[in-house]
Structures are given as C-alpha cells and as structure tokens.
Write a protein that holds these residues in place. Structure first.
Motif, PDB file in Angstrom:
ATOM      1  N   ILE A   1      -2.527   5.433   1.650  1.00  0.00           N
ATOM      2  CA  ILE A   1      -3.404   4.344   2.030  1.00  0.00           C
ATOM      3  C   ILE A   1      -3.006   3.801   3.642  1.00  0.00           C
ATOM      4  CG2 ILE A   1      -4.049   1.942   1.769  1.00  0.00           C
ATOM      5  CD1 ILE A   1      -5.263   3.747  -0.357  1.00  0.00           C
TER       6      ILE A   1
ATOM      7  N   THR B   1     -12.120  -2.637   4.276  1.00  0.00           N
ATOM      8  CA  THR B   1     -11.649  -2.398   3.050  1.00  0.00           C
ATOM      9  C   THR B   1     -10.375  -2.064   2.263  1.00  0.00           C
ATOM     10  OG1 THR B   1     -14.160  -1.484   2.799  1.00  0.00           O
ATOM     11  CG2 THR B   1     -12.327  -0.784   0.881  1.00  0.00           C
ATOM     12  N   LEU B   2      -9.672  -1.040   3.166  1.00  0.00           N
ATOM     13  CA  LEU B   2      -8.299  -0.741   2.932  1.00  0.00           C
ATOM     14  C   LEU B   2      -7.383  -2.038   3.355  1.00  0.00           C
ATOM     15  CD1 LEU B   2      -8.092   2.671   4.591  1.00  0.00           C
ATOM     16  CD2 LEU B   2      -8.000   2.055   2.170  1.00  0.00           C
TER      17      LEU B   2
ATOM     18  N   HIS C   1      -5.588   4.210   6.813  1.00  0.00           N
ATOM     19  CA  HIS C   1      -5.895   3.066   7.495  1.00  0.00           C
ATOM     20  C   HIS C   1      -5.586   3.450   8.872  1.00  0.00           C
ATOM     21  CE1 HIS C   1      -6.396  -1.000   8.734  1.00  0.00           C
ATOM     22  NE2 HIS C   1      -5.192  -1.168   9.094  1.00  0.00           N
TER      23      HIS C   1
ATOM     24  N   PHE D   1     -14.065   0.945   6.524  1.00  0.00           N
ATOM     25  CA  PHE D   1     -12.877   1.656   5.700  1.00  0.00           C
ATOM     26  C   PHE D   1     -11.634   0.931   6.116  1.00  0.00           C
ATOM     27  CE2 PHE D   1     -15.206   5.729   5.037  1.00  0.00           C
ATOM     28  CZ  PHE D   1     -15.552   5.629   3.896  1.00  0.00           C
ATOM     29  N   ASN D   2     -11.465   0.481   7.308  1.00  0.00           N
ATOM     30  CA  ASN D   2     -10.477  -0.320   7.825  1.00  0.00           C
ATOM     31  C   ASN D   2     -10.461  -1.696   7.079  1.00  0.00           C
ATOM     32  OD1 ASN D   2      -8.970   1.293   9.495  1.00  0.00           O
ATOM     33  ND2 ASN D   2     -10.500   0.724  11.522  1.00  0.00           N
TER      34      ASN D   2
ATOM     35  N   PRO E   1       0.847  -1.105   0.149  1.00  0.00           N
ATOM     36  CA  PRO E   1      -0.066  -0.006  -0.143  1.00  0.00           C
ATOM     37  C   PRO E   1       0.826   1.018  -0.115  1.00  0.00           C
ATOM     38  CG  PRO E   1      -0.031  -1.041   2.012  1.00  0.00           C
ATOM     39  CD  PRO E   1       0.827  -2.076   0.953  1.00  0.00           C
TER      40      PRO E   1
END
Length: 193
Positions: free
Chosen positions: A21, A80-81, A25, A77-78, A17
């Motif tokens: 990103i 997904t990332l 995160h 989001f955590n 990442p």
C-alpha cells in the motif's frame, strides 16, 4: 467505578499500511508529480517554442486527455489509500491537513479533466478551423491578432480560450502545489533516507 470498555464494534483503530500500500501510494504521488512537472514546465515550453502553432495545439489536444485522466486517477487513489489507513476519528492536525490537500487535488484535477481542459481543447480546435478557413494554416501571433480584430466570432473564441485556459492552468497549478505539499508531508514522516 470502572469506565465501560468500548465493544469491538465501536472501536476505531488506525491500521499500519502494508509495504505494498505504501508503494502504491508513493507510485501514484510520484507519477502525478513527475508528469505534472514535465508537462507543465518542460514539454509545454519546448513544444510551444519549437513547433508550429497548429501542430502544438494538435499535440496538446491529443495528449491532455491522457494527462488529465492520469492525474485525476492518481489524485483519487492517493486520497483513497490515505483515507483507508487514517480513520477520520483519529486524525491528527497534520493528517487532517493532508486529507484536505488530497481532496483539493481530486477536485481540481476532476474539474480540469471534465470541464476546463476539455473546453480549452475544443476551443483551440474551433480556432484552428476558423484560422484555416481564412488561409492561416500555421497562423502566426500577428495574423491571429489581425483576424481577431476583423472577425467577431474569432474574437469571441479567443476570449473563451483565454478564460478556460486560465482556469485550466489554475487547476493544474493547484494540483502541482497539492502534490508538492503531499511529498513534503511524506518526506517529513520518513525516519531516514
């Protein structure tokens, strides 16, 4: 005989990442963690011990939807990332555990946002209306116990509140544990401070 080389279409690779990103995160995880610790262990106790009961309930009803939605968004989001940069075919045992932790956090936060937290707030609002209708504008614990003993409808609301508040608290605690474990996972992966 040589083994066939997989085509580019079937190769699965983990991508490192970008710093952006990684920052996103970390921001989501730390925002969620900090908010949970503050609301659960500081603000809740301070307001509960210094504000009148109805004022405390009103503030929680106004504050908690933001708290729950922010926690759900951060959890999503955590996950997904993390998933974007860790293909399921290449996950180590630690990464599989981390994925499960993120999934549990998303599930618990969504349950709290959509059902338990909302139901708890609605029940508290109904309890406060009933207390006011009986002349208990800033009801004390003792006066609420007396109302509970004399009014079956209020008693039922109290029982519902106890159930939904316990489920909401359990989901909240589950998210705190998940985010704490995620922070531990991140810290263990740091080569240095």
């Amino acid at each position: 005989m040589e083994a066939p080389v997989p085509s580019q279409d079937t190769m699965v690779t983990a991508t490192e990442p970008s710093d952006t990103i990684k920052l996103l995160h970390l921001l989501c995880l730390s925002t969620s963690w900090g908010m949970q610790i503050w609301v659960t262990f500081v603000a809740g106790f301070v307001m509960g011990s210094h504000l009148p009961r109805h004022t405390f309930g009103f503030i929680q009803r106004e504050l908690f939807p933001y708290y729950f939605h922010t926690g759900s968004a951060c959890a999503f989001f955590n996950l997904t990332l993390f998933a974007m940069h860790h293909p399921s075919e290449l996950l180590s045992d630690k990464q599989q555990t981390q994925t499960i932790i993120f999934l549990v956090c998303v599930a618990a936060s969504v349950l709290n946002t959509q059902w338990f937290g909302r139901a708890t707030s609605d029940i508290v609002a109904d309890m406060h209306l009933m207390e006011r209708s009986h002349g208990l504008g800033q009801a004390t614990r003792k006066s609420c116990q007396q109302l509970c003993a004399s009014n079956p409808s209020y008693k039922q609301l109290c029982q519902q509140f106890t159930l939904y508040h316990a489920l909401s608290s359990l989901c909240n605690f589950c998210c705190i544990v998940c985010n704490g474990l995620s922070l531990y996972y991140l810290a263990s992966a740091l080569p240095a401070l």
